[in-house]
Design an enzyme around this catalytic site. Structure first.
Site, short mmCIF file in Angstrom:
data_model
loop_
_atom_site.label_atom_id
_atom_site.label_comp_id
_atom_site.label_asym_id
_atom_site.label_seq_id
_atom_site.Cartn_x
_atom_site.Cartn_y
_atom_site.Cartn_z
N LYS A 1 0.88 -1.16 0.00
CA LYS A 1 0.00 0.00 0.00
C LYS A 1 0.92 1.22 0.00
CE LYS A 1 -4.22 1.24 2.44
NZ LYS A 1 -5.07 1.52 1.29
N1 PY5 Z 1 -8.16 -2.01 -2.42
C1 PY5 Z 1 -7.57 -0.79 -2.44
C2 PY5 Z 1 -6.96 -0.32 -3.70
C3 PY5 Z 1 -7.55 0.00 -1.29
O1 PY5 Z 1 -6.97 1.20 -1.33
C4 PY5 Z 1 -8.17 -0.45 -0.10
C5 PY5 Z 1 -8.19 0.40 1.13
C6 PY5 Z 1 -8.77 -1.72 -0.12
C7 PY5 Z 1 -8.73 -2.48 -1.29
C8 PY5 Z 1 -9.43 -2.30 1.09
O2 PY5 Z 1 -8.49 -2.67 2.07
P1 PY5 Z 1 -8.84 -2.68 3.61
O3 PY5 Z 1 -10.07 -3.49 3.76
O4 PY5 Z 1 -7.67 -3.33 4.26
O5 PY5 Z 1 -9.04 -1.28 4.04
N2 PY5 Z 1 -8.20 1.79 0.88
C9 PY5 Z 1 -7.91 2.76 1.92
C10 PY5 Z 1 -8.88 2.67 3.08
O6 PY5 Z 1 -8.54 3.15 4.14
C11 PY5 Z 1 -7.89 4.14 1.34
C12 PY5 Z 1 -9.18 4.63 0.77
C13 PY5 Z 1 -9.18 6.06 0.34
O7 PY5 Z 1 -10.00 2.13 2.95
#
Ligand code: PY5
Length: 305
Positions: free
Chosen positions: A159
């Site tokens: 990430k």
């Molecule tokens: N895929 C991508 C590209 C992501 O950025 C995120 C999380 C997820 C999947 C989901 O992962 P998790 O369930 O571990 O959060 N995105 C970040 C979030 O905090 C940034 C969003 C703006 O949800």
């Protein structure tokens, strides 16, 4: 939307005032996107604020850093504790949490080993990322014309701040076209994930989600939903999906920390419909768990006090 300001941000081991949480213009990560970060949420529970799967998120931060050969000058335990400290310092009952480890000031070349690694943890109150309406009634998604970055170019397992340029292009494209969220295909045409969420579809009572090898982030919410489904005896499979698998789904939803569990009501103007029964059951269970309502999942909550 402007960020709701709170009092303190944790920076390199100290609490600093929100307005003083600044960095130098020649910070390596500002120029090259060389930071790694996390998105985490704390929820209000009957026992006070609890951070959902805090340690698992911090472990992913360390994995992201390892991919970029970035030594984080704190231990996992220290960052877990620092998260609780900064939430307490701001007196928040629930919040979004943004840890970031970035190459700092001191090197402007592309071999950044000489640049120091700075670590910060910011917290602020952040409501439903795709809107309350979206959580209740579902969002309208569109497959972006931008493909998910290939993992041998920019690893999708990490990430990293820079890779979000890819998500930003996709998100801008679909929002400007009148949709709520983007879905990205990989270079082979298989579904990877949303701009900032993982994607699930339901077909004939079975849950499907793309494997991480398709470019999906190893989402913590994704993993939670897979385990919830297993406990509910809903079969769940990781499988490559093509865009028409989205069009003909009985149900579809996004998962992510910021977004939480969000039904998808339309994809590329094909109607999926109102949130279906499996989506609803999983969504309700998810919100019950994060708010401390199910003892069986207590181990996912890390209490601030
Ligand atoms: N895929 C991508 C590209 C992501 O950025 C995120 C999380 C997820 C999947 C989901 O992962 P998790 O369930 O571990 O959060 N995105 C970040 C979030 O905090 C940034 C969003 C703006 O949800």
């Amino acid at each position: 939307m402007p960020i709701p300001e709170v009092d303190k941000i944790w920076m390199d081991g100290e609490l600093v005032d929100w307005k003083d949480a600044k960095i130098h213009l020649l910070t390596h990560s500002l120029h090259y996107g060389s930071g790694v970060f996390e998105g985490i949420r704390a929820y209000e529970t009957p026992r006070g604020a609890a951070v959902f799967r805090l340690t698992d998120h911090m472990k992913r931060l360390f994995r992201s850093a390892a991919i970029y050969r970035k030594p984080i000058p704190f231990t996992l335990e220290e960052l877990v504790e620092a998260t609780k400290v900064v939430i307490r310092a701001n007196g928040l009952k629930s919040c979004y949490i943004r840890p970031i480890a970035f190459r700092g000031y001191g090197e402007m070349g592309l071999h950044p080993m000489a640049a120091p690694v700075n670590v910060a943890i910011a917290v602020w109150p952040w409501g439903a990322y795709l809107g309350e309406e979206g959580i209740k009634h579902g969002v309208r998604a569109k497959v972006s014309s931008f493909r998910r970055n290939e993992s041998n170019s920019i690893p999708t397992a990490a990430k990293a701040t820079g890779q979000y340029l890819n998500s930003i292009l996709a998100k801008m494209e679909v929002v400007e076209a009148g949709y709520d969220e983007a879905i990205l295909l990989n270079l082979h045409g298989h579904v990877a994930d949303g701009a900032g969420e993982n994607v699930f579809v339901v077909r004939n009572g079975v849950l499907f989600t793309p494997p991480t090898s398709a470019g999906a982030l190893e989402g913590i919410t994704r993993d939670s939903v897979m385990r919830i489904a297993e406990d509910m005896d809903i079969p769940c499979r990781e499988r490559d999906l093509v865009r028409t698998d989205l069009y003909i789904a009985d149900e579809a939803f996004f998962t992510g920390t910021a977004a939480e569990v969000v039904p998808i009501r339309e994809i590329d103007d094909r109607v999926i419909g109102d949130p279906g029964p499996i989506t609803r059951r999983i969504q309700e269970k998810f919100f019950e768990i994060v708010r401390g309502g199910d003892k069986a999942y207590e181990h996912w909550l890390e209490y601030v006090d």
